[in-house]
Design an enzyme around this catalytic site. Structure first.
Site: not given
Ligand code: C2O
Length: 594
Positions: A187, A208, A217, A339, A343, A360, A373
């Protein structure tokens, strides 16, 4: 490189006047593309006051954010580079500039340090293997069924397997591509500038803020799940999902909060494990809302992101991103909310970069990441299986490639087109899980006769680009003031576009967007006037991030009885973020839904 400094063709759209300004190579980026000279400054023709918006505004020609010259140049360069064999002539679309040019898989030998939000770098590069195998769909066998994580505390057999799988991943040496450490680095490299784009050394690969979000993902989880199954010798092992879209799952699932378990991660927000009800619109602080209201807001948010505002591929999946494009053209609905919010809600605010989930580069170190995810991925399945959503048919998307190590440590090249059907990949989602948001519609906060924004014309911001340091309100013209039929709405969705949102990327960021709202108090997240948010999880790109936000407003206009209004008052309220955010401009467009 020269071509990337050419500003795009800029269209000034607003309540005032519309001018299309074409750029030339002599314009530099320091000159605003929206107001290149004084003579083109618009004149104000609207007045807004309590009880009404009066406007002489012309309907804006819509700026479709074409990259214009910049893109054409890069495509020419691409062809000039002799990459023709790779990109071929297949998939030419109607747009003469749109040569098929999917983003290629990264070249691992070109991997460089990834950028941490705090400005330092980190080596997240994968081990290098010479042989690359092209992915083949597995032979059909028993399906792996992904189940909601909150149910698994009651399934000791399953839980023991899951804990063992993660414990074994943690125990592998750090340079084993199947180790949890390496999985997290996957990632990190794909998301924090580790890989230059093949053929475009000045551009980075970013998965992203674009249409690669879902398929990247999905593949990433596919291999993670297969690795776990391999390590425990159970090929039917399935990754659980964090069912954050239903009240029963709106907490960090219990199985992840036991400090003695391999599923635990010490870098999480300590205030959010007790358990604490999740806020799908979280923006950096816990506000005082009772649980019933929060649940209602969360469900309405899901309904809006998945149903009423998922009106086109671009809104659901995110903006197109092809070889030679600048990173981060724009995120899809679910990528943004919830999403990104989840996070930020999960990461530890005491850590420099909100590690682990809150940045990230480090998110994949927390086992919770993969269940988060898994539910994002489930939303893609629900979109297609239950809500009539379809796949994007553009070859630039279908042929985008990624590299992953599989459960046997083989380096495998995959394409987006092989990720579209989870059954072919050997898994499904438990379809007995209730989906309570399917009918959670918002309500307008105001009755019809009070529905206009209570912003006086003096409070409107008129010059763009503008720095968003405080709340700003702007009046934006609508493309059509005749009530559209349901057929027309089915074909074209009315979309509010906030363009050229530019910021450094290293800090979390959020601003909320309201349409025709009260000037003094904000609508709740379950009310129509709340149009959506822009939200960013820290990850740095080599340059500032410059992206766009598109919000569907067709339903909002119906709910606010504003379908025949000439303009809307759009208010941006900064909620989180330190550095300056620049807003390039606004428009309201009709976007084809197919
Ligand atoms: Cu690649 Cu949740 O982020």
């Amino acid at each position: 490189m020269a071509s990337s400094s050419i500003p795009p063709t800029a269209t000034l759209t607003g309540p005032y006047s519309t001018k299309t300004l074409s750029s030339s190579s002599s314009i530099t980026t320091s000159l605003s593309p929206f107001f290149p000279n004084k003579s083109q400054k618009p004149t104000k023709q609207c007045s807004v006051s309590v009880g009404g918006v009066r406007c002489q505004a012309k309907n804006g020609d819509n700026d479709h954010l074409d990259q214009g010259l910049g893109k054409l140049d890069r495509r020419n360069m691409l062809i000039g580079l002799g990459a023709g064999g790779l990109y071929g002539a297949a998939g030419l679309e109607n747009n003469p500039f749109a040569f098929a040019a999917p983003v290629s898989a990264p070249d691992f030998t070109e991997c460089g340090p990834a950028d941490k939000p705090d400005g330092s770098t980190i080596d997240c590069c994968p081990p290098i293997t010479k042989t690359i195998i092209d992915f083949k769909l597995p032979d059909p066998g028993p399906l792996r069924t992904r189940r909601p994580a909150q149910d698994l505390a009651k399934d000791p057999v399953y839980l023991a397997k899951y804990k063992k799988a993660v414990a074994l991943m943690r125990a592998l040496p750090d340079d084993d591509p199947r180790s949890l450490a390496q999985q997290a680095m996957v990632h990190c490299s794909y998301c924090d500038g580790g890989y230059p784009q093949v053929g475009f050394p000045d551009l980075e690969i970013q998965v992203h803020f674009c249409w690669l979000f879902y398929p990247f993902h999905r593949w990433y989880l596919y291999f993670y799940e297969k690795i776990m199954g391999e390590l425990i010798g159970d090929p039917t092992f399935a990754l659980p999902f964090w069912n954050w879209d239903a009240p029963a799952g709106m907490y960090i699932p219990e199985i992840f909060t036991d400090p003695t378990s391999s599923l635990y991660d010490q870098y999480r927000n300590a205030a959010h494990q007790p358990p604490k009800l999740l806020d799908l619109n979280y923006g950096g602080s816990d506000d005082d809302v009772d649980d019933a209201t929060r649940i209602k807001e969360n469900l309405t948010t899901m309904y809006q992101q998945m149903v009423s505002k998922a009106t086109s591929h671009r809104l659901f999946y995110g903006e197109p991103y092809s070889a030679g494009d600048d990173a981060s053209p724009g995120a899809g609905n679910i990528e943004s909310i919830p999403h990104n919010n989840i996070h930020l809600w999960s990461g530890d605010p005491k850590q420099t970069n909100g590690e682990n989930m809150g940045a990230f580069y480090s998110a994949g170190r927390d086992p919770l990441f993969y269940s988060h995810h898994s539910n994002v991925d489930r939303m893609w399945s629900i979109y297609k299986d239950l809500l009539g959503g379809t796949d994007i048919d553009k070859t630039d998307w279908l042929n985008t490639e990624f590299l992953f190590y599989d459960e046997k440590k083989n380096l495998v090249r995959v394409k987006v087109r092989d990720s579209l059907d989870t059954k072919k990949l050997g898994y499904v989602y438990d379809n007995k899980v209730p989906i309570p948001w399917l009918k959670a519609k918002p309500n307008p906060r105001k009755s019809q006769n009070q529905r206009k924004a209570a912003v006086s014309s003096g409070d409107l911001t008129t010059a763009f680009p503008a720095t968003l340091s405080d709340k700003i309100s702007v009046e934006v013209a609508r493309p059509s003031t005749t009530k559209r039929t349901s057929e027309q709405k089915k074909a074209q969705d009315e979309v509010l576009v906030i363009k050229g949102i530019e910021f450094a990327g290293n800090e979390p960021l959020k601003f909320d967007v309201f349409v025709n709202d009260d000037a003094d108090s904000e609508a709740g997240k379950d009310q129509s006037e709340f149009a959506g948010s822009f939200i960013h999880v820290p990850h740095k790109q080599k340059k500032n991030i410059k992206t766009n936000l598109r919000l569907s407003i067709t339903k909002l206009l119906e709910e606010l009885d504003a379908e025949t209004d000439k303009s809307l008052v759009v208010t941006l309220v900064p909620k989180l973020g330190k550095g300056p955010i620049t807003i390039g401009g606004f428009s309201i467009e009709l976007l084809n839904t197919t």
